[in-house]
Design a protein around this motif. Structure first.
Motif, PDB file in Angstrom:
ATOM      1  N   ALA A   1       0.805  -1.222   0.000  1.00 18.24           N
ATOM      2  CA  ALA A   1       0.000   0.000   0.000  1.00 18.24           C
ATOM      3  C   ALA A   1       0.840   1.275   0.000  1.00 18.24           C
ATOM      4  CB  ALA A   1      -0.925   0.000   1.219  1.00 18.24           C
ATOM      5  N   SER A   2       2.108   1.175   0.377  1.00 21.84           N
ATOM      6  CA  SER A   2       2.978   2.357   0.392  1.00 21.84           C
ATOM      7  C   SER A   2       4.422   1.882   0.509  1.00 21.84           C
ATOM      8  CB  SER A   2       2.649   3.261   1.590  1.00 21.84           C
ATOM      9  OG  SER A   2       3.035   2.626   2.794  1.00 21.84           O
ATOM     10  N   GLY A   3       5.337   2.825   0.345  1.00 19.30           N
ATOM     11  CA  GLY A   3       6.744   2.485   0.550  1.00 19.30           C
ATOM     12  C   GLY A   3       6.997   2.059   1.989  1.00 19.30           C
ATOM     13  N   MET A   4       6.397   2.767   2.955  1.00 16.56           N
ATOM     14  CA  MET A   4       6.617   2.398   4.353  1.00 16.56           C
ATOM     15  C   MET A   4       6.003   1.043   4.678  1.00 16.56           C
ATOM     16  SD  MET A   4       8.713   4.519   5.457  1.00 16.56           S
ATOM     17  CE  MET A   4       8.890   3.529   6.924  1.00 16.56           C
ATOM     18  N   ALA A   5       4.900   0.685   4.010  1.00 17.93           N
ATOM     19  CA  ALA A   5       4.311  -0.642   4.250  1.00 17.93           C
ATOM     20  C   ALA A   5       5.286  -1.726   3.820  1.00 17.93           C
ATOM     21  CB  ALA A   5       2.986  -0.782   3.507  1.00 17.93           C
TER      22      ALA A   5
ATOM     23  N   ALA B   1      20.535  -0.289   2.592  1.00 13.68           N
ATOM     24  CA  ALA B   1      21.142   0.850   1.884  1.00 13.68           C
ATOM     25  C   ALA B   1      20.102   1.478   0.970  1.00 13.68           C
ATOM     26  CB  ALA B   1      22.332   0.377   1.062  1.00 13.68           C
ATOM     27  N   GLU B   2      20.335   2.730   0.606  1.00  8.36           N
ATOM     28  CA  GLU B   2      19.563   3.372  -0.458  1.00  8.36           C
ATOM     29  C   GLU B   2      20.521   3.532  -1.626  1.00  8.36           C
ATOM     30  OE1 GLU B   2      17.752   6.956   1.088  1.00  8.36           O
ATOM     31  OE2 GLU B   2      16.517   5.827   2.512  1.00  8.36           O
ATOM     32  N   THR B   3      20.135   3.057  -2.801  1.00  7.90           N
ATOM     33  CA  THR B   3      21.028   3.153  -3.963  1.00  7.90           C
ATOM     34  C   THR B   3      21.521   4.586  -4.104  1.00  7.90           C
ATOM     35  OG1 THR B   3      19.628   1.516  -5.045  1.00  7.90           O
ATOM     36  CG2 THR B   3      21.222   2.668  -6.431  1.00  7.90           C
TER      37      THR B   3
ATOM     38  N   THR C   1      14.280   3.644  -4.500  1.00  5.23           N
ATOM     39  CA  THR C   1      13.233   4.584  -4.902  1.00  5.23           C
ATOM     40  C   THR C   1      13.780   5.705  -5.789  1.00  5.23           C
ATOM     41  OG1 THR C   1      11.986   4.142  -2.883  1.00  5.23           O
ATOM     42  CG2 THR C   1      11.516   6.225  -3.983  1.00  5.23           C
ATOM     43  N   LEU C   2      14.962   6.239  -5.427  1.00  5.88           N
ATOM     44  CA  LEU C   2      15.506   7.386  -6.169  1.00  5.88           C
ATOM     45  C   LEU C   2      16.291   6.958  -7.410  1.00  5.88           C
ATOM     46  CD1 LEU C   2      14.664   8.769  -3.507  1.00  5.88           C
ATOM     47  CD2 LEU C   2      16.679  10.198  -3.697  1.00  5.88           C
ATOM     48  N   ALA C   3      16.513   5.648  -7.564  1.00  4.54           N
ATOM     49  CA  ALA C   3      17.236   5.149  -8.750  1.00  4.54           C
ATOM     50  C   ALA C   3      16.438   3.982  -9.326  1.00  4.54           C
ATOM     51  CB  ALA C   3      18.644   4.712  -8.356  1.00  4.54           C
TER      52      ALA C   3
ATOM     53  N   ALA D   1       6.652   3.147  -4.640  1.00  4.44           N
ATOM     54  CA  ALA D   1       6.150   3.266  -6.019  1.00  4.44           C
ATOM     55  C   ALA D   1       5.422   4.583  -6.230  1.00  4.44           C
ATOM     56  CB  ALA D   1       5.231   2.090  -6.329  1.00  4.44           C
ATOM     57  N   THR D   2       5.108   5.244  -5.114  1.00 10.05           N
ATOM     58  CA  THR D   2       4.501   6.570  -5.126  1.00 10.05           C
ATOM     59  C   THR D   2       5.352   7.553  -5.941  1.00 10.05           C
ATOM     60  OG1 THR D   2       4.038   5.994  -2.801  1.00 10.05           O
ATOM     61  CG2 THR D   2       3.493   8.230  -3.496  1.00 10.05           C
ATOM     62  N   LYS D   3       6.638   7.250  -6.075  1.00 11.63           N
ATOM     63  CA  LYS D   3       7.577   8.197  -6.678  1.00 11.63           C
ATOM     64  C   LYS D   3       7.707   7.940  -8.186  1.00 11.63           C
ATOM     65  CE  LYS D   3       8.127   9.691  -2.462  1.00 11.63           C
ATOM     66  NZ  LYS D   3       7.760   8.605  -1.573  1.00 11.63           N
TER      67      LYS D   3
ATOM     68  N   SER E   1       6.640  14.682  -1.644  1.00 15.97           N
ATOM     69  CA  SER E   1       6.961  13.578  -2.534  1.00 15.97           C
ATOM     70  C   SER E   1       7.956  13.983  -3.616  1.00 15.97           C
ATOM     71  CB  SER E   1       5.678  12.999  -3.135  1.00 15.97           C
ATOM     72  OG  SER E   1       5.904  11.692  -3.611  1.00 15.97           O
ATOM     73  N   LEU E   2       8.264  13.058  -4.477  1.00 12.54           N
ATOM     74  CA  LEU E   2       9.278  13.269  -5.507  1.00 12.54           C
ATOM     75  C   LEU E   2       9.012  12.285  -6.635  1.00 12.54           C
ATOM     76  CD1 LEU E   2      11.617  10.747  -5.314  1.00 12.54           C
ATOM     77  CD2 LEU E   2      11.964  11.861  -3.136  1.00 12.54           C
ATOM     78  N   GLY E   3       9.723  12.495  -7.747  1.00 11.41           N
ATOM     79  CA  GLY E   3       9.672  11.514  -8.828  1.00 11.41           C
ATOM     80  C   GLY E   3       8.548  11.712  -9.824  1.00 11.41           C
TER      81      GLY E   3
HETATM   82  C1  LIG Z   1      13.605   6.861  -0.367  1.00  9.83           C
HETATM   83  C2  LIG Z   1      12.224   6.672   0.158  1.00  9.83           C
HETATM   84  N1  LIG Z   1      11.869   5.474   0.631  1.00  9.83           N
HETATM   85  C3  LIG Z   1      10.632   5.255   1.122  1.00  9.83           C
HETATM   86  C4  LIG Z   1       9.699   6.262   1.189  1.00  9.83           C
HETATM   87  C5  LIG Z   1       8.334   5.983   1.774  1.00  9.83           C
HETATM   88  O1  LIG Z   1       7.420   5.805   0.758  1.00  9.83           O
HETATM   89  P1  LIG Z   1       5.832   6.068   0.931  1.00  9.83           P
HETATM   90  O2  LIG Z   1       5.654   7.532   1.181  1.00  9.83           O
HETATM   91  O3  LIG Z   1       5.244   5.587  -0.347  1.00  9.83           O
HETATM   92  O4  LIG Z   1       5.393   5.263   2.112  1.00  9.83           O
HETATM   93  C6  LIG Z   1      10.023   7.527   0.691  1.00  9.83           C
HETATM   94  C7  LIG Z   1       9.021   8.624   0.738  1.00  9.83           C
HETATM   95  O5  LIG Z   1       9.323   9.762   0.516  1.00  9.83           O
HETATM   96  C8  LIG Z   1      11.328   7.740   0.169  1.00  9.83           C
HETATM   97  O6  LIG Z   1      11.699   8.931  -0.300  1.00  9.83           O
END
Ligand SMILES: Cc1ncc(COP(=O)(O)O)c(C=O)c1O
Length: 415
Positions: free
Chosen positions: A92-96, A161-163, A193-195, A214-216, A350-352
């Protein structure tokens, strides 16, 4: 005994309306299966679906065809050139998805290594939520491989890690991190998410799991919220079990929009990356600017790693992502003033997406960070994150230049 249709009452007839027959022709767009529940030919079929001995759909918190189509599409893009099977799960979200990954692969007493410059929501989750359940996280500089090695413990389950880090744009050396994590018996989990896939596909560089908000970029139009994780089917089926029990499943309408967004992902991202590099190069020398962070700039500390791990498009142009973090002189006041004077780029969450958006990092995406955590993450209190959209580069540069030109007075306050 059931009455014949003509004898049924008006409410029964209204509820049991005819449903379309199975189609002989496949629709080009994936339909929105907006049904929470599915009907079965028999109780035995129902039971078989729920106990996993038959494949199919029973209940949309468990699985939904539109959500599955979105996840399978992401797996196809992420694992395009990776040998071996890959699967994905929609959320449902990135945090989920982030929380489900930690619930799946950690337990009380487990240890996690994560970047000090991690997304604020992930930082808050690991510190406050997972921490409450006995999962301990060391937040370190994951671009310093010696720090990563030193942080490992026998109970380390995940190296995270975040790419491309949000908002510092630090680039993670994924093959090196994978080797270190695997030698310690830990998983390398990467938030990319950013790459997104046209820029980098972490599974090809040794990551065990790659996840996205995927919101991004994947959705790309700031109109749908979702998350997704891709990796080996054995890992993914364990994450699915946790998703079912914790309930962060992706809704079919959102899945439709996110799946549709994927069809233009390479086009959008290639253009956004090209504009971001032009934008970053143009602002780097402005007198009101203290620093510009973008991995495409040759002086960026992650430039060489990005050249190695990030993909070029069909035109041969290397893609470095579309985040540009601009730090003006003047600390927090300078950051606020820059963001608020922009007229094309919008102060927005948000971004993207297609619109260029800005946010003052310390008061928004990283508001969970106190001054010490900001310093450890290398985030200046004045930093402003630009998520470069699809507008024309010249308009974005002129917009930022007029805002920076107006910062002269603030520059005198210094930082
Ligand atoms: C790098 C990154 N990961 C995860 C999230 C969380 O995603 P969501 O807002 O879809 O829960 C964000 C949200 O800004 C993000 O920038």
């Amino acid at each position: 005994m059931a009455s014949e249709p003509a004898e049924r009452g008006e409410n029964t007839r209204a509820v049991h309306l005819p449903t379309p027959p199975p189609l002989a022709q496949q629709p080009l767009a994936v339909p929105v299966y907006r049904s929470a529940a599915f009907a079965f030919g028999s109780s035995a079929e129902y039971a078989a679906l729920l106990n996993g001995s038959a494949a199919g759909y029973s209940y949309s918190r468990i699985d939904n065809p539109t959500a599955d189509s979105f996840a399978a599409s992401v797996a196809a893009l992420e694992a395009a050139r990776r040998p071996g099977p890959a699967a994905a799960q929609p959320f449902a979200s990135g945090m989920a998805v982030i929380s489900a990954v930690f619930w799946t692969f950690t337990e009380a007493g487990a240890h996690v290594v994560a970047p000090a410059a991690v997304y604020g929501g992930t930082y808050g989750f690991l510190r406050d939520v997972a921490g409450k359940f006995g999962v301990r996280t060391d937040f370190i500089d994951v671009t310093d491989l010696d720090q990563v090695r030193a942080a490992l413990r026998p109970e380390t389950r995940i190296v995270y890690a975040e790419t491309l880090a949000n908002p510092t744009t630090a680039v993670a050396d994924l093959p090196a991190l994978a080797e270190i994590a695997h030698r310690a018996g830990a998983l390398l989990v990467v938030d990319s998410t950013l790459a997104p896939p046209p820029v980098c596909r972490p599974l090809e560089h040794g990551a065990d799991l790659v996840l996205h908000s995927a919101t991004k970029y994947l959705g790309g139009h700031s109109d749908a919220t979702g998350g997704v994780v891709t990796g080996h089917p054995d890992l993914i089926s364990r994450i699915r079990a946790v998703r079912i029990d914790t309930g962060g499943s992706l809704a079919p309408d959102e899945a439709f929009l996110l799946r549709r967004g994927l069809e233009t992902l390479p086009l959008r991202v290639s253009r956004q990356c090209a504009t971001a590099l032009t934008f970053a190069s143009a602002l780097a020398g402005h007198p009101a600017v203290r620093r510009v962070d973008h991995p495409g700039l040759p002086g960026h500390p992650g430039h060489q790693v990005a050249r190695r791990l990030f993909d070029a498009g069909p035109d041969g142009a290397q893609r470095f992502g579309a985040i540009v973090t601009v730090t003006p002189h003047g600390g927090r006041a300078g950051g606020y003033a820059l963001a608020d004077r922009l007229r094309v780029a919008q102060v927005a969450t948000s971004l993207g997406g297609t619109h260029t958006k800005v946010s003052h990092v310390a008061s928004t995406t990283h508001r969970q960070f106190d001054d010490a955590a900001l310093a450890a993450a290398g985030i200046d209190p004045g930093a402003v994150r630009f998520s470069v959209g699809l507008e024309d580069a010249a308009d974005l540069i002129a917009d930022a230049a007029q805002a920076l030109d107006a910062l002269g007075g603030i520059r005198e306050e210094r930082d």
